[in-house]
Enzyme design. Structure first.
Site, PDB file in Angstrom:
ATOM      1  N   GLU A   1       0.816  -1.215   0.000  1.00 37.92           N
ATOM      2  CA  GLU A   1       0.000   0.000   0.000  1.00 37.92           C
ATOM      3  C   GLU A   1       0.851   1.268   0.000  1.00 37.92           C
ATOM      4  O   GLU A   1       0.447   2.289  -0.562  1.00 37.92           O
ATOM      5  CB  GLU A   1      -0.938   0.006   1.215  1.00 37.92           C
ATOM      6  CG  GLU A   1      -2.029  -1.047   1.183  1.00 37.92           C
ATOM      7  CD  GLU A   1      -3.109  -0.756   0.158  1.00 37.92           C
ATOM      8  OE1 GLU A   1      -3.346   0.433  -0.144  1.00 37.92           O
ATOM      9  OE2 GLU A   1      -3.705  -1.715  -0.368  1.00 37.92           O
TER      10      GLU A   1
ATOM     11  N   ASN B   1     -14.036   7.680   6.397  1.00 37.42           N
ATOM     12  CA  ASN B   1     -12.983   6.902   7.047  1.00 37.42           C
ATOM     13  C   ASN B   1     -12.113   7.776   7.944  1.00 37.42           C
ATOM     14  O   ASN B   1     -11.687   7.336   9.015  1.00 37.42           O
ATOM     15  CB  ASN B   1     -12.125   6.196   5.998  1.00 37.42           C
ATOM     16  CG  ASN B   1     -12.819   4.993   5.390  1.00 37.42           C
ATOM     17  OD1 ASN B   1     -13.515   4.252   6.087  1.00 37.42           O
ATOM     18  ND2 ASN B   1     -12.660   4.798   4.095  1.00 37.42           N
TER      19      ASN B   1
ATOM     20  N   GLU C   1      -0.755   9.746  -0.818  1.00 37.85           N
ATOM     21  CA  GLU C   1      -0.998   9.347  -2.196  1.00 37.85           C
ATOM     22  C   GLU C   1      -0.389  10.363  -3.161  1.00 37.85           C
ATOM     23  O   GLU C   1      -0.520  11.582  -2.978  1.00 37.85           O
ATOM     24  CB  GLU C   1      -2.505   9.238  -2.424  1.00 37.85           C
ATOM     25  CG  GLU C   1      -2.905   8.613  -3.735  1.00 37.85           C
ATOM     26  CD  GLU C   1      -4.419   8.416  -3.826  1.00 37.85           C
ATOM     27  OE1 GLU C   1      -4.877   7.931  -4.870  1.00 37.85           O
ATOM     28  OE2 GLU C   1      -5.117   8.754  -2.858  1.00 37.85           O
TER      29      GLU C   1
END
Length: 371
Positions: free
Chosen positions: A250, A296, A259
Site C-alpha cells: 500500500e 474513514n 498518495e
C-alpha cells in the site's frame, strides 16, 4: 561473563546507548558483521561496557529507557508524573515522538509512588479524555483495567473514546503508576495477545520485509509501528507477516505516506463520505494503509481521539499514521483472517478487491521467511 539478551524492538544503536558505548564496539565485541541483523533472543557480550544507569536514583528524579511500544503518557502514568513534566524535563517538543532506547529523566522525588488521585466520591474519581489517550493508557495510569473502565462508563467499544469525554474511574484499584496487573497488550482495549505471541518487530525484520526502506526511516518509524501493532494485537508471526506485507504494498515499502495522485478522482464519492466540494483532494489516501475518504477519516479520528476530519494532514504523520493502520486492521477483524491463513480475504477487506495481488503475495512470502 556479562551478557544482554536482545528483546523484540531492540536495535544495536539503542543497546549501545544503554551501555554507554558505540555500535562499532558492540559489533566488534560480538563478531557482528551487519549491525542491522540482530534478532530477539540473541545474546550479546557486554563485558567492559558501563552498566545501564539504575532508575530510582537521587532526589532530583530517576531515569527510564524507552521500550518498544511505550508512549509518553504511559510512562508518565507509571511514574506518577505528567506528559508535560516529562516533555519539559527531557526537551521533548513533540510528545508523540519518542523512540526505543531513548533515555528519559523522570522528574520528581526519585521515583516514589505518587499519591492516589483525589476521589470523586463513592470510591472513584473522574478523568477527562485528552488527545492521544487510549483506554488502556488511562487504565494503566489509574491502576485499573480496561474492562472495569468500560463497565463503569457504559463503553461497549473500547476503541471509541473521544477528546473531552468524562470518565468515571472505578475505585479500589492501585495507586496510579502501580497497577495491580499490567495493562493488556491489546492497547486500545483489544483482546489479550494470542498464545506465544509478542508485539513488535526489529529494524532488521522490518527491512527484511521491505528491503528498499532506508535504515534511517526504519529507525524513525519503528516505535510508532510497534505501538500500533501492540494496540491492534498483531502479535503472532502470521499476523505480523500479513500486516507488514499489506503495508509494504500500500505504501511502496513505507516510502509514500501520502498518495501521489491529487485525490480529485475521489471527488463526489458518497461511498467514501465525500459529500462536500473538495473532499476528494482533502481526504485522499494517507498513511501506510492509505486511509481514504471523509467517512474513514472521521471514523479513525473518533476511534483514536484525534480530529482527523478537521485536520486530515495528520494522517500522514508517523505517530498517527501507524495507529490508523492498526485501527483499520483491528476494526475489520483482520487478525481472525490472518490466523486462518486467508491472505486473499485480508487483501479484499483492505483493497475492496484484489488489485496488486501478485505484489502483495511476494511481500507476504518474504515476510513469512523473516518471521
Amino acid at each position: 561473563m556479562t551478557t544482554y539478551s536482545i528483546r523484540s524492538g531492540d536495535t544495536l544503536g539503542a543497546i549501545a546507548r544503554r551501555f554507554n558505548t558505540s555500535v562499532d564496539k558492540l559489533a566488534k565485541a560480538n563478531g557482528i558483521s551487519n549491525p542491522n541483523k540482530i534478532y530477539a533472543g540473541q545474546k550479546l557480550v557486554v563485558d567492559g561496557f558501563d552498566a545501564p544507569k539504575a532508575t530510582g536514583g537521587g532526589s532530583g528524579g530517576s531515569s527510564y529507557t524507552v521500550k518498544s511500544g511505550d508512549t509518553l503518557s504511559g510512562i508518565a502514568g507509571r511514574h506518577g508524573t505528567t506528559v508535560a513534566a516529562l516533555a519539559q524535563a527531557n526537551g521533548i517538543s513533540n510528545p508523540n515522538r519518542i523512540f526505543a532506547g531513548q533515555r528519559l529523566t523522570i522528574p520528581g522525588s526519585g521515583g516514589a509512588a505518587p499519591s492516589a488521585p483525589a476521589s470523586g466520591g463513592g470510591g472513584g474519581s473522574s478523568y477527562t479524555v485528552r488527545s492521544g489517550d487510549t483506554l488502556s493508557g488511562i487504565a494503566g495510569r489509574h491502576g485499573t483495567s480496561v474492562g472495569a473502565l468500560q463497565q463503569a462508563n457504559g463503553i461497549r467499544n473500547p476503541n471509541l473514546i473521544y477528546v473531552g469525554q468524562k470518565l468515571t474511574i472505578p475505585g479500589g484499584g492501585a495507586a496510579p503508576g502501580r497497577p495491580s496487573n499490567p495493562p493488556p497488550v491489546g492497547g486500545v482495549g483489544g483482546p489479550k495477545p494470542a498464545p506465544g505471541g509478542s508485539a513488535g518487530v526489529t529494524v532488521a525484520q522490518l527491512r527484511g520485509v521491505m528491503p528498499n526502506l532506508s535504515q534511517a526511516k526504519a529507525e524513525q518509524y519503528l516505535p510508532h509501528l510497534n505501538q500500533a501493532m501492540a494496540e491492534a494485537n498483531i502479535t503472532t508471526p502470521q499476523r505480523k507477516a500479513m500486516f507488514l506485507a499489506q503495508l509494504a504494498h500500500e505504501s511502496g515499502q513505507l516510502r509514500y505516506m501520502e498518495e501521489i495522485a491529487s485525490g480529485a478522482a475521489y471527488e463526489g464519492r458518497r461511498d467514501l463520505g465525500n459529500t462536500q466540494p473538495g473532499d476528494g483532494v482533502r481526504y485522499k489516501g494517507r498513511g501506510p494503509i492509505q486511509l481514504t475518504g471523509r467517512a474513514n477519516y472521521r471514523a479513525a479520528g473518533q476511534a483514536l481521539g484525534i480530529d482527523l476530519e478537521g485536520n486530515p494532514a495528520r494522517a500522514k504523520d508517523p505517530d498517527v499514521a501507524f495507529r490508523i493502520a492498526g485501527w483499520y486492521w483491528q476494526s475489520r477483524n483482520l487478525n481472525s483472517y490472518a490466523d486462518a491463513g486467508n491472505f486473499r480475504e485480508v487483501t479484499r477487506r483492505i483493497n475492496g478487491g484484489y488489485n496488486g495481488m501478485a505484489d502483495r503475495e511476494a511481500y507476504y512470502r518474504r515476510a513469512q521467511d523473516v518471521f
